[in-house]
Design an enzyme around this catalytic site. Structure first.
Site, mmCIF file in Angstrom:
data_model
loop_
_atom_site.group_PDB
_atom_site.id
_atom_site.type_symbol
_atom_site.label_atom_id
_atom_site.label_comp_id
_atom_site.label_asym_id
_atom_site.label_seq_id
_atom_site.Cartn_x
_atom_site.Cartn_y
_atom_site.Cartn_z
ATOM 1 N N GLU A 2 -9.264 -8.776 5.381
ATOM 2 C CA GLU A 2 -9.328 -7.448 5.506
ATOM 3 C C GLU A 2 -8.337 -6.927 6.656
ATOM 4 O OE1 GLU A 2 -9.274 -4.574 4.207
ATOM 5 O OE2 GLU A 2 -11.223 -3.850 3.606
ATOM 6 N N ASP A 3 -7.784 -5.756 6.545
ATOM 7 C CA ASP A 3 -7.171 -4.911 7.770
ATOM 8 C C ASP A 3 -8.247 -4.555 8.768
ATOM 9 O OD1 ASP A 3 -8.057 -3.084 6.022
ATOM 10 O OD2 ASP A 3 -6.496 -2.008 5.926
ATOM 11 N N ASP B 137 -14.617 -0.627 8.973
ATOM 12 C CA ASP B 137 -14.766 0.811 9.527
ATOM 13 C C ASP B 137 -16.349 1.013 9.289
ATOM 14 O OD1 ASP B 137 -14.475 3.268 10.563
ATOM 15 O OD2 ASP B 137 -13.368 4.047 8.884
ATOM 16 N N PHE C 246 -8.105 6.461 14.256
ATOM 17 C CA PHE C 246 -7.487 6.142 12.955
ATOM 18 C C PHE C 246 -6.032 5.527 13.467
ATOM 19 C CE2 PHE C 246 -5.111 6.792 8.989
ATOM 20 C CZ PHE C 246 -6.227 6.533 8.190
ATOM 21 N N ARG D 4 2.705 1.710 6.778
ATOM 22 C CA ARG D 4 2.350 0.173 6.578
ATOM 23 C C ARG D 4 3.398 -0.721 6.976
ATOM 24 N NH1 ARG D 4 -2.038 0.372 3.074
ATOM 25 N NH2 ARG D 4 -2.099 1.810 1.220
HETATM 26 P P1 IMP Z 1 -14.798 0.916 5.293
HETATM 27 O O1 IMP Z 1 -15.423 0.690 3.828
HETATM 28 O O2 IMP Z 1 -15.360 2.390 5.811
HETATM 29 O O3 IMP Z 1 -15.361 0.015 6.001
HETATM 30 O O4 IMP Z 1 -13.450 1.123 5.213
HETATM 31 C C1 IMP Z 1 -12.555 -0.001 5.004
HETATM 32 C C2 IMP Z 1 -11.176 0.570 4.342
HETATM 33 O O5 IMP Z 1 -10.887 2.004 4.982
HETATM 34 C C3 IMP Z 1 -9.932 -0.421 5.136
HETATM 35 O O6 IMP Z 1 -9.646 -1.629 4.271
HETATM 36 C C4 IMP Z 1 -8.842 0.516 5.244
HETATM 37 O O7 IMP Z 1 -8.130 0.476 4.111
HETATM 38 C C5 IMP Z 1 -9.485 1.954 5.492
HETATM 39 N N1 IMP Z 1 -9.406 2.219 6.816
HETATM 40 C C6 IMP Z 1 -10.441 2.533 7.778
HETATM 41 N N2 IMP Z 1 -10.191 2.748 9.014
HETATM 42 C C7 IMP Z 1 -8.719 3.061 8.884
HETATM 43 C C8 IMP Z 1 -7.726 3.521 10.092
HETATM 44 O O8 IMP Z 1 -8.164 3.555 11.024
HETATM 45 N N3 IMP Z 1 -6.547 3.443 9.435
HETATM 46 C C9 IMP Z 1 -6.188 3.004 8.306
HETATM 47 N N4 IMP Z 1 -7.059 2.796 7.067
HETATM 48 C C10 IMP Z 1 -8.468 2.747 7.473
#
Ligand code: IMP
Length: 176
Positions: free
Chosen positions: A98-99, A102, A152, A165
């Site tokens: 994963e990137d 969050d 962010f 990206r």
């Molecule tokens: P989560 O489900 O809240 O953990 O979010 C995961 C997904 O939200 C990641 O795979 C990202 O695609 C996107 N995301 C979360 N934080 C960021 C950020 O700071 N920048 C860009 N995308 C984010």
């Protein structure tokens, strides 16, 4: 968010060094055992491609597409499976790439999906970034590159409304 307002958080060199460091840890852990990597599109694509290039065991690459953010900068908390077709993962070592973690909803959704559908040999989670402070779901990545504050971020696969990206570095903007 505009490119002129971006402030670099991690340079290309820092990212590449971290990717190599993570790959070394993964190589040591799995030795010569086969590994199925699952890249979570679209955000993890740059990281996954660079990471697998540094892995030394036999590797297969799978891709799934999920989305949770929409076009804003606050996680919706709802994970949407756009394409989650996977091969048989029974008895396989699986590494999800994963990137960023969050809130953790995406990671939890994926781990639950795999555990509910397969009896893997092992299932681990590797994220380049970890925004621990925003965590809502109970999940910790097995490997992560950098912990970041509640910013962010964009670049190296991460987007804002589909843009940025392609940047080789990771950046943030105070003006969203
Ligand atoms: P989560 O489900 O809240 O953990 O979010 C995961 C997904 O939200 C990641 O795979 C990202 O695609 C996107 N995301 C979360 N934080 C960021 C950020 O700071 N920048 C860009 N995308 C984010």
């Amino acid at each position: 968010m505009q490119i002129k307002d971006l402030k670099v958080l991690f340079t290309e060199e820092q990212l590449q060094n971290k990717v190599k460091e993570l790959a070394e840890r993964i190589n040591q852990e799995y030795k010569s055992e086969e590994l199925i990597t699952i890249c979570v599109l679209k955000g993890a694509v740059m990281f996954a491609v660079d990471l697998v290039k540094n892995l030394t065991m036999p590797v297969k690459m799978e891709f799934i597409r999920l989305s949770s953010y929409g076009s804003g900068t606050v996680s919706s908390g709802k994970v949407h499976a756009v394409d989650i077709s996977l091969p048989d993962l029974n008895d396989k070592n699986v590494l999800i790439i994963e990137d960023i973690v969050d809130t953790g909803h995406t990671a939890k959704f994926l781990l639950d999906f795999i555990n509910n559908n397969f009896k893997t040999k092992s299932t681990k989670f590797c994220s380049l970034l970890d925004k621990k402070i925003s965590r809502a779901a109970e999940i910790e990545p097995d490997y992560y590159g950098f912990e970041i504050d509640d910013k962010f971020v964009v670049g190296y696969g991460l987007d804002f409304d589909g843009y940025f990206r392609n940047l080789k570095y990771i950046a943030y903007s105070d003006k969203v």
